[in-house]
Scaffold this motif. Sequence first.
Motif, PDB file in Angstrom:
ATOM      1  N   LEU A 162     -66.417 -44.797   4.201  1.00 51.43           N
ATOM      2  CA  LEU A 162     -67.227 -43.652   4.350  1.00 51.43           C
ATOM      3  C   LEU A 162     -66.678 -42.421   4.647  1.00 51.43           C
ATOM      4  O   LEU A 162     -65.890 -42.257   5.443  1.00 51.43           O
ATOM      5  CB  LEU A 162     -68.417 -43.905   5.372  1.00 51.43           C
ATOM      6  CG  LEU A 162     -69.095 -45.359   4.864  1.00 51.43           C
ATOM      7  CD1 LEU A 162     -70.212 -45.435   5.963  1.00 51.43           C
ATOM      8  CD2 LEU A 162     -69.843 -45.183   3.614  1.00 51.43           C
ATOM      9  N   THR A 163     -67.102 -41.186   4.125  1.00 51.98           N
ATOM     10  CA  THR A 163     -66.804 -39.783   4.473  1.00 51.98           C
ATOM     11  C   THR A 163     -67.224 -39.613   5.865  1.00 51.98           C
ATOM     12  O   THR A 163     -68.233 -40.248   6.598  1.00 51.98           O
ATOM     13  CB  THR A 163     -66.963 -38.792   3.528  1.00 51.98           C
ATOM     14  OG1 THR A 163     -68.500 -38.581   3.855  1.00 51.98           O
ATOM     15  CG2 THR A 163     -66.685 -39.018   2.449  1.00 51.98           C
ATOM     16  N   GLU A 166     -70.620 -38.745   5.902  1.00 49.49           N
ATOM     17  CA  GLU A 166     -71.570 -39.891   5.800  1.00 49.49           C
ATOM     18  C   GLU A 166     -71.681 -40.740   7.026  1.00 49.49           C
ATOM     19  O   GLU A 166     -72.828 -41.505   7.203  1.00 49.49           O
ATOM     20  CB  GLU A 166     -71.036 -40.983   4.543  1.00 49.49           C
ATOM     21  CG  GLU A 166     -71.189 -40.148   3.134  1.00 49.49           C
ATOM     22  CD  GLU A 166     -70.282 -40.979   2.052  1.00 49.49           C
ATOM     23  OE1 GLU A 166     -70.602 -40.822   0.841  1.00 49.49           O
ATOM     24  OE2 GLU A 166     -69.274 -41.781   2.512  1.00 49.49           O
ATOM     25  N   THR A 192     -80.334 -33.826   0.265  1.00 50.54           N
ATOM     26  CA  THR A 192     -79.060 -34.276   0.086  1.00 50.54           C
ATOM     27  C   THR A 192     -78.831 -35.361   1.292  1.00 50.54           C
ATOM     28  O   THR A 192     -77.791 -36.345   1.047  1.00 50.54           O
ATOM     29  CB  THR A 192     -78.312 -32.854   0.968  1.00 50.54           C
ATOM     30  OG1 THR A 192     -78.589 -31.780   0.029  1.00 50.54           O
ATOM     31  CG2 THR A 192     -76.589 -33.192   1.259  1.00 50.54           C
ATOM     32  N   ASN A 195     -79.293 -38.352  -0.805  1.00 50.65           N
ATOM     33  CA  ASN A 195     -78.073 -38.718  -1.669  1.00 50.65           C
ATOM     34  C   ASN A 195     -76.965 -39.514  -0.779  1.00 50.65           C
ATOM     35  O   ASN A 195     -76.216 -40.454  -1.241  1.00 50.65           O
ATOM     36  CB  ASN A 195     -77.759 -37.508  -2.223  1.00 50.65           C
ATOM     37  CG  ASN A 195     -78.527 -37.022  -3.455  1.00 50.65           C
ATOM     38  OD1 ASN A 195     -79.414 -37.746  -3.679  1.00 50.65           O
ATOM     39  ND2 ASN A 195     -78.298 -35.621  -3.470  1.00 50.65           N
ATOM     40  N   TYR A 196     -76.823 -38.930   0.501  1.00 51.14           N
ATOM     41  CA  TYR A 196     -75.749 -39.507   1.113  1.00 51.14           C
ATOM     42  C   TYR A 196     -76.043 -40.829   1.502  1.00 51.14           C
ATOM     43  O   TYR A 196     -75.551 -41.788   1.438  1.00 51.14           O
ATOM     44  CB  TYR A 196     -75.740 -38.515   2.588  1.00 51.14           C
ATOM     45  CG  TYR A 196     -74.891 -37.563   2.565  1.00 51.14           C
ATOM     46  CD1 TYR A 196     -73.488 -37.503   1.990  1.00 51.14           C
ATOM     47  CD2 TYR A 196     -75.385 -35.996   2.995  1.00 51.14           C
ATOM     48  CE1 TYR A 196     -72.751 -36.299   2.094  1.00 51.14           C
ATOM     49  CE2 TYR A 196     -74.457 -35.087   2.792  1.00 51.14           C
ATOM     50  CZ  TYR A 196     -73.169 -35.082   2.539  1.00 51.14           C
ATOM     51  OH  TYR A 196     -72.310 -34.120   2.277  1.00 51.14           O
ATOM     52  N   ALA A 198     -77.910 -42.903  -0.180  1.00 52.28           N
ATOM     53  CA  ALA A 198     -77.744 -43.652  -1.184  1.00 52.28           C
ATOM     54  C   ALA A 198     -76.195 -44.087  -1.470  1.00 52.28           C
ATOM     55  O   ALA A 198     -75.844 -45.099  -2.064  1.00 52.28           O
ATOM     56  CB  ALA A 198     -78.240 -43.066  -2.597  1.00 52.28           C
ATOM     57  N   ALA A 199     -75.363 -43.158  -1.271  1.00 51.44           N
ATOM     58  CA  ALA A 199     -73.889 -43.242  -1.638  1.00 51.44           C
ATOM     59  C   ALA A 199     -73.478 -44.255  -0.484  1.00 51.44           C
ATOM     60  O   ALA A 199     -72.511 -45.084  -0.601  1.00 51.44           O
ATOM     61  CB  ALA A 199     -73.313 -42.013  -1.274  1.00 51.44           C
ATOM     62  N   ILE A 200     -74.016 -44.197   0.830  1.00 48.35           N
ATOM     63  CA  ILE A 200     -73.654 -44.995   1.882  1.00 48.35           C
ATOM     64  C   ILE A 200     -74.118 -46.570   1.516  1.00 48.35           C
ATOM     65  O   ILE A 200     -73.227 -47.541   1.726  1.00 48.35           O
ATOM     66  CB  ILE A 200     -74.402 -44.872   3.250  1.00 48.35           C
ATOM     67  CG1 ILE A 200     -73.819 -43.461   3.753  1.00 48.35           C
ATOM     68  CG2 ILE A 200     -74.389 -45.949   4.175  1.00 48.35           C
ATOM     69  CD1 ILE A 200     -74.568 -42.760   4.802  1.00 48.35           C
ATOM     70  N   ARG A 202     -74.367 -48.038  -1.546  1.00 45.65           N
ATOM     71  CA  ARG A 202     -73.451 -48.319  -2.403  1.00 45.65           C
ATOM     72  C   ARG A 202     -72.126 -48.607  -2.218  1.00 45.65           C
ATOM     73  O   ARG A 202     -71.331 -49.678  -2.447  1.00 45.65           O
ATOM     74  CB  ARG A 202     -73.399 -47.154  -3.775  1.00 45.65           C
ATOM     75  CG  ARG A 202     -72.443 -47.506  -4.865  1.00 45.65           C
ATOM     76  CD  ARG A 202     -72.387 -46.521  -5.786  1.00 45.65           C
ATOM     77  NE  ARG A 202     -71.707 -45.083  -5.339  1.00 45.65           N
ATOM     78  CZ  ARG A 202     -71.897 -43.926  -4.876  1.00 45.65           C
ATOM     79  NH1 ARG A 202     -73.093 -43.579  -4.760  1.00 45.65           N
ATOM     80  NH2 ARG A 202     -71.081 -43.246  -4.478  1.00 45.65           N
ATOM     81  N   LYS A 203     -71.531 -47.781  -1.129  1.00 43.10           N
ATOM     82  CA  LYS A 203     -70.054 -48.051  -0.842  1.00 43.10           C
ATOM     83  C   LYS A 203     -70.118 -49.190   0.085  1.00 43.10           C
ATOM     84  O   LYS A 203     -69.067 -49.917   0.136  1.00 43.10           O
ATOM     85  CB  LYS A 203     -69.819 -46.741  -0.071  1.00 43.10           C
ATOM     86  CG  LYS A 203     -69.339 -45.557  -0.930  1.00 43.10           C
ATOM     87  CD  LYS A 203     -68.820 -44.196  -0.108  1.00 43.10           C
ATOM     88  CE  LYS A 203     -68.382 -43.006  -0.961  1.00 43.10           C
ATOM     89  NZ  LYS A 203     -68.083 -42.064  -0.373  1.00 43.10           N
TER      90      LYS A 203
END
Length: 222
Positions: A162-163, A166, A192, A195-196, A198-200, A202-203
């Motif tokens: 994660l960034t 995130e 936004t 979206n974060y 959702a990315a979390i 997925r990752k």
Amino acid sequence: MIRLQLVHDTNLLRCALASLLAAERDIEVSASSWREVERPGTPAHSADAWLVDADCAGFAALTARDPVVAGGGAGHRGAAWSGAARPPREDGEGPAPGLVVLAPTGRPGLLHRAFAAGALGFVSKDARPARLLDAIRSVVRGSRYVDDALAFDFFSATHMPLTPRELNVLSLAADGAPVPEIAERLWLAEGTVRNYLAAIIRKTGARNRVDAIRISRGAGWV
């Protein structure tokens, strides 16, 4: 004589560690809880090294803001310890205290956060006492010390998925903040934030937001 500041919120464990370390002729121990050590005038500012438990609640505060261990005052971040040698104190009175962290195995996120906070010593909570003593003495000399038992976790910590942004979003979500509140606190649009999230999901390979929080907490990322 090594002046060691031991910080632990569990009284029984703090006393046991203090007794173990005080038995060494070259170590002088001051033991406190996180709340006590942050009081003005604490003697911890003059310590040669700090020993903290990554499982303590206060550790999260250490990795989230400018800690008092970072060179003896706010504004001097622990990340200044990114090199092998300890940097000077802000007052110029010798090197800043070294940071030694006790960590459980299987939680690479804790090691990642400890490294970011400027830790030089990393010791498994299952290690023999001799390893802890070696770590303290090595850090005071300005050298890094990584317990063999934590080597794989340390390698895994370099692949944090994660960034930073995130992680910020996930940390607030883990505290129960809804999307509108996260957006307001981080100055982001609600879309936004979604979206974060959702990315979390997925990752981390999670099924949903709750599962992502569970996975990340288990690894020590939040």
